[in-house]
Design a protein around this motif. Structure first.
Motif, PDB file in Angstrom:
ATOM      1  N   VAL A 176      48.976  46.081  40.988  1.00  0.00           N
ATOM      2  CA  VAL A 176      48.816  44.707  41.487  1.00  0.00           C
ATOM      3  C   VAL A 176      47.974  44.720  42.755  1.00  0.00           C
ATOM      4  O   VAL A 176      47.892  45.722  43.476  1.00  0.00           O
ATOM      5  CB  VAL A 176      50.186  44.052  41.769  1.00  0.00           C
ATOM      6  N   SER A 177      47.383  43.562  43.019  1.00  0.00           N
ATOM      7  CA  SER A 177      46.531  43.434  44.202  1.00  0.00           C
ATOM      8  C   SER A 177      47.329  42.890  45.385  1.00  0.00           C
ATOM      9  O   SER A 177      48.493  42.501  45.247  1.00  0.00           O
ATOM     10  CB  SER A 177      45.371  42.477  43.903  1.00  0.00           C
ATOM     11  N   ASN A 178      46.692  42.867  46.547  1.00  0.00           N
ATOM     12  CA  ASN A 178      47.299  42.268  47.730  1.00  0.00           C
ATOM     13  C   ASN A 178      46.978  40.787  47.846  1.00  0.00           C
ATOM     14  O   ASN A 178      47.415  40.124  48.778  1.00  0.00           O
ATOM     15  CB  ASN A 178      46.822  42.990  48.999  1.00  0.00           C
ATOM     16  N   GLY A 179      46.178  40.281  46.893  1.00  0.00           N
ATOM     17  CA  GLY A 179      45.853  38.865  46.894  1.00  0.00           C
ATOM     18  C   GLY A 179      44.459  38.586  47.409  1.00  0.00           C
ATOM     19  O   GLY A 179      43.847  39.389  48.131  1.00  0.00           O
ATOM     20  N   VAL A 180      43.935  37.441  47.017  1.00  0.00           N
ATOM     21  CA  VAL A 180      42.583  37.038  47.407  1.00  0.00           C
ATOM     22  C   VAL A 180      42.482  36.875  48.918  1.00  0.00           C
ATOM     23  O   VAL A 180      41.468  37.227  49.533  1.00  0.00           O
ATOM     24  CB  VAL A 180      42.199  35.729  46.680  1.00  0.00           C
ATOM     25  N   LEU A 181      43.528  36.338  49.529  1.00  0.00           N
ATOM     26  CA  LEU A 181      43.501  36.098  50.973  1.00  0.00           C
ATOM     27  C   LEU A 181      43.434  37.391  51.767  1.00  0.00           C
ATOM     28  O   LEU A 181      43.026  37.394  52.933  1.00  0.00           O
ATOM     29  CB  LEU A 181      44.737  35.292  51.395  1.00  0.00           C
ATOM     30  N   GLN A 182      43.867  38.502  51.152  1.00  0.00           N
ATOM     31  CA  GLN A 182      43.792  39.808  51.809  1.00  0.00           C
ATOM     32  C   GLN A 182      42.481  40.522  51.483  1.00  0.00           C
ATOM     33  O   GLN A 182      42.301  41.682  51.868  1.00  0.00           O
ATOM     34  CB  GLN A 182      44.965  40.692  51.351  1.00  0.00           C
ATOM     35  N   GLY A 183      41.602  39.826  50.756  1.00  0.00           N
ATOM     36  CA  GLY A 183      40.296  40.397  50.465  1.00  0.00           C
ATOM     37  C   GLY A 183      40.202  41.163  49.162  1.00  0.00           C
ATOM     38  O   GLY A 183      39.173  41.781  48.884  1.00  0.00           O
ATOM     39  N   ASP A 184      41.280  41.132  48.343  1.00  0.00           N
ATOM     40  CA  ASP A 184      41.263  41.851  47.064  1.00  0.00           C
ATOM     41  C   ASP A 184      40.790  40.944  45.938  1.00  0.00           C
ATOM     42  O   ASP A 184      41.071  39.733  45.932  1.00  0.00           O
ATOM     43  CB  ASP A 184      42.665  42.369  46.713  1.00  0.00           C
ATOM     44  N   ASN A 185      40.080  41.545  45.003  1.00  0.00           N
ATOM     45  CA  ASN A 185      39.692  40.847  43.769  1.00  0.00           C
ATOM     46  C   ASN A 185      40.731  41.194  42.695  1.00  0.00           C
ATOM     47  O   ASN A 185      40.825  42.344  42.278  1.00  0.00           O
ATOM     48  CB  ASN A 185      38.303  41.297  43.322  1.00  0.00           C
ATOM     49  N   PRO A 186      41.550  40.228  42.248  1.00  0.00           N
ATOM     50  CA  PRO A 186      42.617  40.549  41.280  1.00  0.00           C
ATOM     51  C   PRO A 186      42.111  41.221  40.011  1.00  0.00           C
ATOM     52  O   PRO A 186      42.846  42.007  39.399  1.00  0.00           O
ATOM     53  CB  PRO A 186      43.227  39.174  40.972  1.00  0.00           C
ATOM     54  N   LEU A 187      40.875  40.939  39.596  1.00  0.00           N
ATOM     55  CA  LEU A 187      40.345  41.513  38.367  1.00  0.00           C
ATOM     56  C   LEU A 187      40.044  43.008  38.515  1.00  0.00           C
ATOM     57  O   LEU A 187      39.714  43.665  37.517  1.00  0.00           O
ATOM     58  CB  LEU A 187      39.078  40.780  37.935  1.00  0.00           C
ATOM     59  N   LYS A 188      40.176  43.552  39.715  1.00  0.00           N
ATOM     60  CA  LYS A 188      39.989  44.988  39.917  1.00  0.00           C
ATOM     61  C   LYS A 188      41.308  45.756  39.837  1.00  0.00           C
ATOM     62  O   LYS A 188      41.322  46.962  40.060  1.00  0.00           O
ATOM     63  CB  LYS A 188      39.338  45.245  41.295  1.00  0.00           C
ATOM     64  N   PHE A 189      42.395  45.044  39.509  1.00  0.00           N
ATOM     65  CA  PHE A 189      43.707  45.668  39.435  1.00  0.00           C
ATOM     66  C   PHE A 189      44.286  45.476  38.032  1.00  0.00           C
ATOM     67  O   PHE A 189      43.989  44.500  37.341  1.00  0.00           O
ATOM     68  CB  PHE A 189      44.635  45.090  40.509  1.00  0.00           C
ATOM     69  N   ALA A 190      45.143  46.409  37.640  1.00  0.00           N
ATOM     70  CA  ALA A 190      45.529  46.508  36.228  1.00  0.00           C
ATOM     71  C   ALA A 190      46.292  45.284  35.729  1.00  0.00           C
ATOM     72  O   ALA A 190      45.934  44.698  34.699  1.00  0.00           O
ATOM     73  CB  ALA A 190      46.381  47.775  36.021  1.00  0.00           C
ATOM     74  N   LEU A 191      47.372  44.875  36.412  1.00  0.00           N
ATOM     75  CA  LEU A 191      48.208  43.787  35.894  1.00  0.00           C
ATOM     76  C   LEU A 191      47.510  42.438  35.889  1.00  0.00           C
ATOM     77  O   LEU A 191      47.529  41.739  34.859  1.00  0.00           O
ATOM     78  CB  LEU A 191      49.520  43.725  36.679  1.00  0.00           C
ATOM     79  N   PRO A 192      46.885  41.997  36.996  1.00  0.00           N
ATOM     80  CA  PRO A 192      46.177  40.708  36.943  1.00  0.00           C
ATOM     81  C   PRO A 192      45.091  40.684  35.865  1.00  0.00           C
ATOM     82  O   PRO A 192      44.919  39.674  35.173  1.00  0.00           O
ATOM     83  CB  PRO A 192      45.586  40.559  38.344  1.00  0.00           C
ATOM     84  N   LEU A 193      44.362  41.802  35.713  1.00  0.00           N
ATOM     85  CA  LEU A 193      43.323  41.847  34.693  1.00  0.00           C
ATOM     86  C   LEU A 193      43.934  41.754  33.295  1.00  0.00           C
ATOM     87  O   LEU A 193      43.420  41.042  32.429  1.00  0.00           O
ATOM     88  CB  LEU A 193      42.514  43.140  34.829  1.00  0.00           C
ATOM     89  N   LEU A 194      45.065  42.447  33.078  1.00  0.00           N
ATOM     90  CA  LEU A 194      45.733  42.377  31.781  1.00  0.00           C
ATOM     91  C   LEU A 194      46.203  40.956  31.475  1.00  0.00           C
ATOM     92  O   LEU A 194      46.121  40.489  30.333  1.00  0.00           O
ATOM     93  CB  LEU A 194      46.923  43.342  31.752  1.00  0.00           C
ATOM     94  N   ILE A 195      46.686  40.241  32.486  1.00  0.00           N
ATOM     95  CA  ILE A 195      47.130  38.860  32.294  1.00  0.00           C
ATOM     96  C   ILE A 195      45.958  37.985  31.852  1.00  0.00           C
ATOM     97  O   ILE A 195      46.074  37.184  30.906  1.00  0.00           O
ATOM     98  CB  ILE A 195      47.773  38.316  33.584  1.00  0.00           C
ATOM     99  N   ILE A 196      44.810  38.121  32.528  1.00  0.00           N
ATOM    100  CA  ILE A 196      43.631  37.324  32.163  1.00  0.00           C
ATOM    101  C   ILE A 196      43.142  37.709  30.773  1.00  0.00           C
ATOM    102  O   ILE A 196      42.782  36.847  29.957  1.00  0.00           O
ATOM    103  CB  ILE A 196      42.512  37.519  33.216  1.00  0.00           C
ATOM    104  N   GLN A 197      43.118  39.022  30.478  1.00  0.00           N
ATOM    105  CA  GLN A 197      42.709  39.466  29.146  1.00  0.00           C
ATOM    106  C   GLN A 197      43.597  38.857  28.058  1.00  0.00           C
ATOM    107  O   GLN A 197      43.109  38.350  27.049  1.00  0.00           O
ATOM    108  CB  GLN A 197      42.772  40.993  29.069  1.00  0.00           C
ATOM    109  N   THR A 198      44.910  38.906  28.282  1.00  0.00           N
ATOM    110  CA  THR A 198      45.848  38.367  27.293  1.00  0.00           C
ATOM    111  C   THR A 198      45.636  36.870  27.103  1.00  0.00           C
ATOM    112  O   THR A 198      45.655  36.359  25.976  1.00  0.00           O
ATOM    113  CB  THR A 198      47.297  38.635  27.737  1.00  0.00           C
ATOM    114  N   THR A 199      45.422  36.151  28.197  1.00  0.00           N
ATOM    115  CA  THR A 199      45.202  34.705  28.114  1.00  0.00           C
ATOM    116  C   THR A 199      43.951  34.381  27.315  1.00  0.00           C
ATOM    117  O   THR A 199      43.950  33.496  26.441  1.00  0.00           O
ATOM    118  CB  THR A 199      45.098  34.101  29.522  1.00  0.00           C
ATOM    119  N   VAL A 200      42.859  35.094  27.600  1.00  0.00           N
ATOM    120  CA  VAL A 200      41.607  34.855  26.877  1.00  0.00           C
ATOM    121  C   VAL A 200      41.777  35.185  25.391  1.00  0.00           C
ATOM    122  O   VAL A 200      41.318  34.438  24.515  1.00  0.00           O
ATOM    123  CB  VAL A 200      40.472  35.693  27.500  1.00  0.00           C
ATOM    124  N   VAL A 201      42.449  36.300  25.113  1.00  0.00           N
ATOM    125  CA  VAL A 201      42.653  36.709  23.719  1.00  0.00           C
ATOM    126  C   VAL A 201      43.467  35.660  22.964  1.00  0.00           C
ATOM    127  O   VAL A 201      43.113  35.268  21.842  1.00  0.00           O
ATOM    128  CB  VAL A 201      43.364  38.078  23.666  1.00  0.00           C
TER     129      VAL A 201
END
Length: 800
Positions: free
Chosen positions: A16-41
């Protein structure tokens, strides 16, 4: 399972990321990316399923195409899209989660197959299955040799033959069952050959798959595959003789209860995972272990059904689409870009279709099957589905196929899937022989057996229906009664629907005895039949709602039913509000009434009629027949007279006659004009009422104790609903019997505003009719149940 000597190195992602406000891109972390992938699929695959629904194709076809569109064939042409949503570093996690979903899906596939039924299927089903596999498989050997020399550079020849032959030659059992249900083939002799043959086909496919995986291992020793197969055979024997007994004991503990305990579910899920781990450790794909574990779980009772109901939504709705995406990301149909590749595609399709169909047809003709049925058998055995795609993906993962060969084989499966359903529907339309029987209504029938076809789609209406049956039984044994209990189940793509479908095929028409395969609804009817000593036959109808009325008609005709009882789509709760069980069943009721081969009754259950079972109490029930005139009202009266024979039932026949003066001479509102009834109908009405007129009461002093029939005449005024409700509420009745409708000349206007509801419904379009609608709309004012009856139309030629 990847056997590449060197694997590409990708950076390991944090969860997981530290959040956008902490300067992280969620799509560079495993769980947020998996959530977006699942939603698109889910969005893409469900959209494709919605678009393909009008073509009446299996949903799996649309979802596979949706997965392909997510890959390099469609959206994946954009490198920006691929790198953002499906970067290579995320594919291992996506494949792993998709494989976990496949483990439990293959476990459910194994639950659908009954080894006992396969063993009892006989030599004919075995010959059909082997002929359907052998011919296309041998053709696949020749095509594999050509592809091995020209396309799949570096692949071993033996694994290529197996992994190409299996998807060409096997039959998709779940898809086949659904097609046969749609075209009403499950009760035919053809189904007795096709279904066990397809089940044998499925088992053979997984045996071949195990062999293919064993011989494709990286070991250079020829002895290693033999050891792998021996260990695999030992695993199967251990499952059949040791683990199966453990699961039987667990099932025995569960089958006597209403729900599966948490520990039983936990042990079963652990069993799936451990079986998958065992086959992976042996060197066979883990999916094989999950499938075998599903095979050995007992099918008797409701244990298997409850397991499926607990896991199928999570697996089929969420996990399987991830597999379609994973497969689609490996599929690039753009590689089919040469005449040679297209030629291989045509050759594969022809070999798969012609070889499968020809092999099956040859056996069918040898057993003297008609040519049309023989070819229908061949097309049905050529059904393709998800298992073929799973086999191809395993072959791709272990390096048997290159990208081009994989794309060709995926497209072959899609083409065969697309054309199988319309081909079978166009080729084979079984004709049902007419079932001759004369007494399709209650009016005028005095000595014949009363045969009731009671249809239910839930447990709530069962007490009221059983009270109707018990009252029809009466106190005398001179008028025999027979009950056919029908459980109506909507046919869907769900595995539980397929399991119910398979069980209904084995259940059809059986006498109440022993277990009823865990169906609580049919168990209730079975228990009633034993206690009340009423002959009961158990049936299940698993069909799409648009076609369910055909199955009800056919069941009524085959069982020579006198009347069909169907529950209304809503019921009244204790607080007086209306709860709709499944509003779509209302349309089913309307279609059942249109051309039913016998009389039909729609039961609106308000609880008062079914609150106390007649066979267990001496509490009297007052039943009223609202008689305006016409065939439907005469049928309602005939049914009421049958109920009056029960010692706990008192029948009140309420003859209602329009008072023109009270209506100010106007019939602008809903009214039933008795003056407009044809003379022959009026004569029949009077002849019918002649039996009950001697029991006429004109006040409290004329009511005799111990009398079972009473007759009253009431004048009513327009609007009809207010007058009828005033009469209905005054008697303390627990059940009303009402005719559904009358000739169109007798009904003027539409239903006006009632005391509590504004109803603007034409009675001809309702399954309750004019008077039934008025009574059903009085939710809080009337607690009595309502049975709306439509008499069989003797002019209907559908079953003549």
């Amino acid at each position: 399972m990847v056997h590449n000597a060197t694997a590409p190195c990708f950076p390991v992602r944090e969860a997981v990321s530290n959040g956008v406000l902490q300067g992280d891109n969620p799509l560079k972390f495993a769980l947020p990316l998996l959530i977006i992938q699942t939603t698109v699929v889910l969005l893409v695959t469900r959209t494709m399923a919605w678009l393909f629904k009008p073509f009446r194709q299996p949903r799996v076809l649309a979802e596979i195409i949706g997965g392909v569109l997510l890959g390099p064939t469609g959206l994946g042409r954009s490198k920006t899209y691929l790198n953002a949503l499906f970067p290579k570093s995320s594919l291992t996690l996506l494949d792993t989660i998709a494989t976990v979903g496949l483990l439990f899906f293959l476990f459910m596939v194994g639950l659908e197959l009954d080894l006992k039924e396969i063993r009892k299927s006989g030599k004919l089903a075995f010959l059909i299955a082997i002929a359907g596999i052998a011919l296309p498989f041998m053709g696949g050997v020749g095509i594999a040799s050509l592809i091995h020399e020209t396309m799949s550079v570096g692949a071993k020849f033996a694994p290529l033959v197996v992994f190409m032959g299996v998807p060409i030659s096997i039959t998709a059992f779940p898809v086949l069952m659904r097609i046969m249900a749609e075209i009403k083939l499950l009760s035919t002799d053809l189904a007795k050959m096709v279904i066990p043959a397809a089940a044998i086909n499925d088992v053979c496919a997984w045996i071949l798959l195990a062999i293919g995986v064993a011989i494709s291992g990286p070991s250079g020793s020829p002895v290693t595959p033999a050891y792998v197969l021996l260990w695999g055979a030992g695993f199967v024997l251990f499952m059949l003789f040791i683990v199966k007994r453990v699961m039987e004991k667990i099932a025995d503990r569960v089958n006597g209860r209403e729900d599966v305990s948490e520990i039983c579910v936990c042990v079963t899920m652990m069993g799936v995972l451990l079986a998958a781990f065992s086959t992976d450790a042996i060197g066979i794909h883990p999916l094989f272990g999950a499938f075998v574990f599903g095979l050995i779980v007992p099918k008797e009772g409701h244990f298997a059904q409850m397991l499926i109901e607990k896991i199928e939504d999570f697996v089929t709705v969420l996990m399987l689409p991830l597999f379609f995406a994973s497969s689609g990301l490996k599929t690039n149909l753009g590689t089919i870009n040469s005449a040679r590749t297209v030629g291989f595609l045509v050759l594969l399709v022809l070999n798969a279709a012609v070889g499968k169909i020809l092999g099956t047809v040859m056996v069918a003709l040898a057993i003297k099957l008609p040519v049309q049925e023989a070819f229908a058998l061949g097309f049905l055995m050529n059904t393709k589905g998800l298992v073929e795609l799973i086999v191809l993906n395993i072959g791709k993962d272990i390096g048997v196929f290159d990208d081009q060969t994989f794309a060709v084989l995926v497209l072959m499966c899609l083409l065969l899937m697309f054309f199988t359903t319309p081909a079978v529907k166009a080729l084979y339309k079984p004709a049902r022989a007419p079932v001759p029987y004369t007494h399709r209504k209650l009016e005028g029938v005095k000595k014949d057996q009363l045969r009731i076809l009671a249809c239910v789609h839930g447990t709530r209406s069962i007490p009221a229906i059983l009270n109707l049956v018990e009252a029809c039984k009466g106190a005398s044994k001179k008028k025999p009664l027979k009950l056919f209990a029908v459980h109506m189940v909507e046919l869907t793509e769900r595995t539980s629907s397929m399991l119910t479908l398979s069980r209904s095929r084995k259940l059809d028409g059986k006498k109440h005895s022993g277990s009823v395969n865990g169906d609580n609804i049919l168990v209730a009817f079975e228990a009633y039949g034993r206690i009340a000593k009423v002959p009961v036959r158990l049936l299940s109808i698993v069909s799409e709602l648009d076609n369910m009325h055909y199955d009800v008609w056919n069941s009524a005709a085959e069982k020579r039913a006198t009347i069909i009882i169907v529950p209304y789509s809503s019921h009244q709760k204790e607080d007086g509000t209306i709860e709709y069980v499944n509003p779509e069943f209302r349309a089913v009721n309307q279609r059942v009434m249109q051309n039913a081969p016998c009389s039909v009754g729609v039961l609106v259950d308000r609880g008062l009629w079914g609150e106390e079972q007649l066979m267990e109490t001496t509490i009297p029930h007052k039943v009223a027949v609202l008689f305006f005139g016409g065939a439907d009202d005469r049928e309602a009266l005939a049914f009421g007279l049958r109920l009056a024979e029960h010692p706990n039932v008192t029948l009140w026949v309420l003859r209602l006659v329009l008072n023109p003066e009270g209506s100010s001479g106007q019939l602008s509102h809903s009214a039933i004009n008795i003056d407009e009834i044809p003379l022959d109908e009026e004569k029949l009405d009077e002849e019918t009422l002649a039996f009950v007129k001697p029991f006429k009461v004109e006040g409290e002093e004329t009511i005799k104790k111990g009398q079972s029939i009473y007759y009253e005449e009431h004048m009513y005024e327009s609007p009809i609903d207010q007058s009828v409700l005033a009469i209905a509420k005054s008697g303390g009745f627990s059940l009303f019997l009402v005719g559904r409708g009358h000739n169109s000349k007798d009904i003027i206007g539409v239903l006006p505003t009632t005391t509590h509801h504004h109803v603007e419904r034409q009675p001809e379009s309702s399954d309750l009719g004019l008077v039934g609608d008025a009574l059903a709309s009085a939710c809080s004012d009337l607690k009595a149940s309502i049975l709306v009856i439509k008499q069989h139309n003797s002019s209907n030629k559908l079953y003549e």
